[in-house]
Design a protein around this motif. Structure first.
Motif, mmCIF file in Angstrom:
data_model
loop_
_atom_site.group_PDB
_atom_site.id
_atom_site.type_symbol
_atom_site.label_atom_id
_atom_site.label_comp_id
_atom_site.label_asym_id
_atom_site.label_seq_id
_atom_site.Cartn_x
_atom_site.Cartn_y
_atom_site.Cartn_z
ATOM 1 N N ALA A 1 0.780 -6.295 -3.819
ATOM 2 C CA ALA A 1 -0.071 -4.685 -3.227
ATOM 3 C C ALA A 1 0.351 -3.756 -2.174
ATOM 4 O O ALA A 1 -0.156 -3.147 -2.797
ATOM 5 C CB ALA A 1 -0.782 -6.184 -1.425
ATOM 6 N N LYS A 2 1.520 -4.101 -2.372
ATOM 7 C CA LYS A 2 2.326 -2.627 -1.518
ATOM 8 C C LYS A 2 2.645 -1.717 -2.696
ATOM 9 O O LYS A 2 2.615 -0.532 -2.310
ATOM 10 C CB LYS A 2 3.326 -3.301 -0.106
ATOM 11 N N ALA A 3 3.298 -2.300 -3.829
ATOM 12 C CA ALA A 3 4.091 -1.643 -5.118
ATOM 13 C C ALA A 3 2.636 -1.110 -5.571
ATOM 14 O O ALA A 3 2.444 -0.103 -5.632
ATOM 15 C CB ALA A 3 4.309 -2.679 -5.985
ATOM 16 N N ILE A 4 1.723 -1.926 -5.474
ATOM 17 C CA ILE A 4 0.196 -1.242 -6.481
ATOM 18 C C ILE A 4 -0.150 -0.404 -5.190
ATOM 19 O O ILE A 4 -0.652 0.826 -6.377
ATOM 20 C CB ILE A 4 -0.748 -1.797 -6.640
ATOM 21 N N ALA A 5 0.277 0.065 -4.282
ATOM 22 C CA ALA A 5 -0.645 0.683 -3.643
ATOM 23 C C ALA A 5 0.001 2.289 -3.310
ATOM 24 O O ALA A 5 -0.241 3.205 -3.515
ATOM 25 C CB ALA A 5 -1.075 0.624 -2.253
ATOM 26 N N ARG A 6 1.164 1.779 -3.414
ATOM 27 C CA ARG A 6 2.484 3.083 -3.468
ATOM 28 C C ARG A 6 2.263 3.891 -5.246
ATOM 29 O O ARG A 6 2.210 5.205 -5.181
ATOM 30 C CB ARG A 6 4.258 2.797 -3.738
ATOM 31 N N ALA A 7 2.174 2.793 -6.496
ATOM 32 C CA ALA A 7 1.715 3.171 -7.581
ATOM 33 C C ALA A 7 0.546 4.027 -7.750
ATOM 34 O O ALA A 7 0.044 4.756 -8.460
ATOM 35 C CB ALA A 7 1.956 2.291 -8.196
ATOM 36 N N GLU A 8 -0.668 3.463 -6.652
ATOM 37 C CA GLU A 8 -1.652 4.315 -6.907
ATOM 38 C C GLU A 8 -2.176 5.738 -5.805
ATOM 39 O O GLU A 8 -2.947 6.422 -5.650
ATOM 40 C CB GLU A 8 -2.802 3.242 -6.336
ATOM 41 N N GLY A 9 -0.855 5.583 -5.136
ATOM 42 C CA GLY A 9 -0.459 6.715 -4.123
ATOM 43 C C GLY A 9 -2.351 6.652 -2.592
ATOM 44 O O GLY A 9 -2.311 7.448 -2.760
ATOM 45 N N VAL A 10 -2.102 5.132 -2.558
ATOM 46 C CA VAL A 10 -2.451 4.773 -1.161
ATOM 47 C C VAL A 10 -2.379 4.327 -0.241
ATOM 48 O O VAL A 10 -2.711 4.165 0.461
ATOM 49 C CB VAL A 10 -4.206 3.997 -1.837
ATOM 50 N N SER A 11 -1.000 4.297 -0.260
ATOM 51 C CA SER A 11 -0.243 3.504 0.777
ATOM 52 C C SER A 11 -0.042 4.209 2.184
ATOM 53 O O SER A 11 -0.206 3.615 3.034
ATOM 54 C CB SER A 11 1.140 3.445 0.290
ATOM 55 N N ASP A 12 -0.821 5.160 2.090
ATOM 56 C CA ASP A 12 -0.449 6.081 3.398
ATOM 57 C C ASP A 12 -1.998 6.027 4.134
ATOM 58 O O ASP A 12 -2.233 5.253 5.157
ATOM 59 C CB ASP A 12 -0.433 7.809 4.184
ATOM 60 N N LYS A 13 -3.021 4.903 3.547
ATOM 61 C CA LYS A 13 -4.945 4.457 3.920
ATOM 62 C C LYS A 13 -4.389 3.524 3.783
ATOM 63 O O LYS A 13 -5.420 2.605 4.678
ATOM 64 C CB LYS A 13 -5.744 5.418 3.618
ATOM 65 N N VAL A 14 -3.523 2.286 2.679
ATOM 66 C CA VAL A 14 -3.801 1.020 3.055
ATOM 67 C C VAL A 14 -2.570 0.056 2.989
ATOM 68 O O VAL A 14 -1.132 0.829 2.298
ATOM 69 C CB VAL A 14 -4.733 0.901 1.171
ATOM 70 N N THR A 15 -2.490 -0.080 3.900
ATOM 71 C CA THR A 15 -1.299 -1.064 4.238
ATOM 72 C C THR A 15 -1.261 -2.461 4.205
ATOM 73 O O THR A 15 -2.541 -2.892 4.398
ATOM 74 C CB THR A 15 -0.636 -0.716 5.447
ATOM 75 N N PHE A 16 -0.412 -3.141 4.337
ATOM 76 C CA PHE A 16 0.050 -4.279 4.226
ATOM 77 C C PHE A 16 1.293 -5.393 5.182
ATOM 78 O O PHE A 16 1.977 -4.648 4.338
ATOM 79 C CB PHE A 16 -0.640 -5.176 2.750
ATOM 80 N N GLN A 17 1.143 -6.314 5.322
ATOM 81 C CA GLN A 17 1.780 -7.050 5.989
ATOM 82 C C GLN A 17 1.375 -8.463 5.895
ATOM 83 O O GLN A 17 -0.022 -9.169 5.870
ATOM 84 C CB GLN A 17 2.093 -7.017 7.709
ATOM 85 N N VAL A 18 2.504 -9.604 6.278
ATOM 86 C CA VAL A 18 2.542 -10.578 6.273
ATOM 87 C C VAL A 18 2.025 -11.667 7.516
ATOM 88 O O VAL A 18 2.928 -10.506 8.135
ATOM 89 C CB VAL A 18 4.377 -11.094 5.837
ATOM 90 N N ALA A 19 1.028 -12.334 7.415
ATOM 91 C CA ALA A 19 0.414 -12.232 9.160
ATOM 92 C C ALA A 19 -0.432 -13.450 9.198
ATOM 93 O O ALA A 19 -0.815 -13.933 7.859
ATOM 94 C CB ALA A 19 -0.304 -11.655 10.010
#
Length: 287
Positions: free
Chosen positions: A100-118
């Motif tokens: 999920a993090k890799a796709i968000a970075r590739a799509e340029g949205v990792s500043d607004k969409v973040t993910f964590q194991v929880a």
């Protein structure tokens, strides 16, 4: 149970992404019109949001969203784009979150969409942090469903919404204390395959939501809207594109795919014979 779920998704994620795509949930279909299941997956998101009354105007739209059981983050990214919102996604699988993090970075949205194991039962967020808490087909993995809904309510802002969509079993009829033997046998196959705890009936989610302190609770059975889904998903395993991905993914993933096809058949059977149901739930946190 949490460890088994984590391992289950870590081991099968290559296949799951190839089959489900970015949205790991059911689709919404018109009666008698199967259509493209991936288009239907997006429509399911839109129909649930509309039914739940999530506002889309500039003043009232959700600005902070939590996606509980986010998978590869497809719905998280979709919600962020739709509402121009900050979205956090959580899941138990290290692989899913990394992907999920890799796709968000590739799509340029990792500043607004973040993910964590929880863990959904012990969410690492402050009280009242989110306008919308979204849980799509994750609750079925969790035995303590009241604790899940309580945690979702805890992190919701006053006036915000909790939206939950889950697989259930049918309502018991007057005089029944359990499902019929053949129905329970079918459900047991699915629970064993996917490490599910016991399921509940759709009406139990209304009780859970009210006991968690939510207001304006609404619950409906949407089984009729997703009936073609599992048959279409099974077919995806055997398309030329799907078969190529699986043949080139290694024996372990091919074995997972064969197991999925076997159990997809039983999921399809369970929904079509009325043993399984598809529940949508919404409640608001008191102001």
């Amino acid at each position: 149970m949490a460890g088994e779920i984590e391992e289950f998704y870590d081991e099968g994620c290559v296949v799951y992404e190839a089959v489900w795509g970015e949205h790991m949930h059911s689709g919404y279909f018109e009666a008698g019109k199967p259509g493209d299941f991936r288009v239907a997956q997006v429509r399911m998101i839109e129909e649930v949001l509309s039914w739940a009354g999530v506002p889309n105007d500039e003043q009232s739209r959700p600005r902070d969203i939590l996606d509980v059981g986010c998978g590869f983050g497809g719905t998280s990214r979709y919600l962020s784009k739709k509402y121009s919102a900050n979205v956090k996604g959580i899941a138990l699988s290290d692989y899913e979150i990394a992907r999920a993090k890799a796709i968000a970075r590739a799509e340029g949205v990792s500043d607004k969409v973040t993910f964590q194991v929880a863990n959904a039962l012990n969410q690492p967020f402050e009280d009242g942090q989110f306008d919308l808490v979204w849980c799509m087909e994750c609750a079925v993995h969790i035995e303590d469903k009241l604790k899940l809904v309580q945690e979702m309510a805890r992190v919701t802002k006053p006036g915000g919404r909790v939206v939950l969509v889950s697989w259930c079993h049918r309502e018991l009829k007057p005089g029944e204390t359990s499902l019929k033997k053949h129905e329970q046998a079918l459900l047991d196959k699915i629970c064993a395959a996917y490490f599910f705890p016991p399921w509940c009936a759709t009406s139990e989610y209304e009780t859970l939501a009210r006991n968690a302190g939510l207001q304006e609770v609404k619950v409906e059975d949407w089984t009729r809207h997703m009936l073609p889904y599992w048959g279409l998903l099974t077919g995806q395993l055997f398309t030329l594109g799907g078969a190529f991905k699986l043949l080139t993914s290694g024996w372990a993933h091919m074995r997972t795919s064969l197991s999925l096809a076997y159990h997809f058949f039983y999921m399809d059977k369970g929904f079509k014979n009325g043993t399984f149901k598809y529940a949508v739930v919404v409640g608001k946190k008191e102001l």
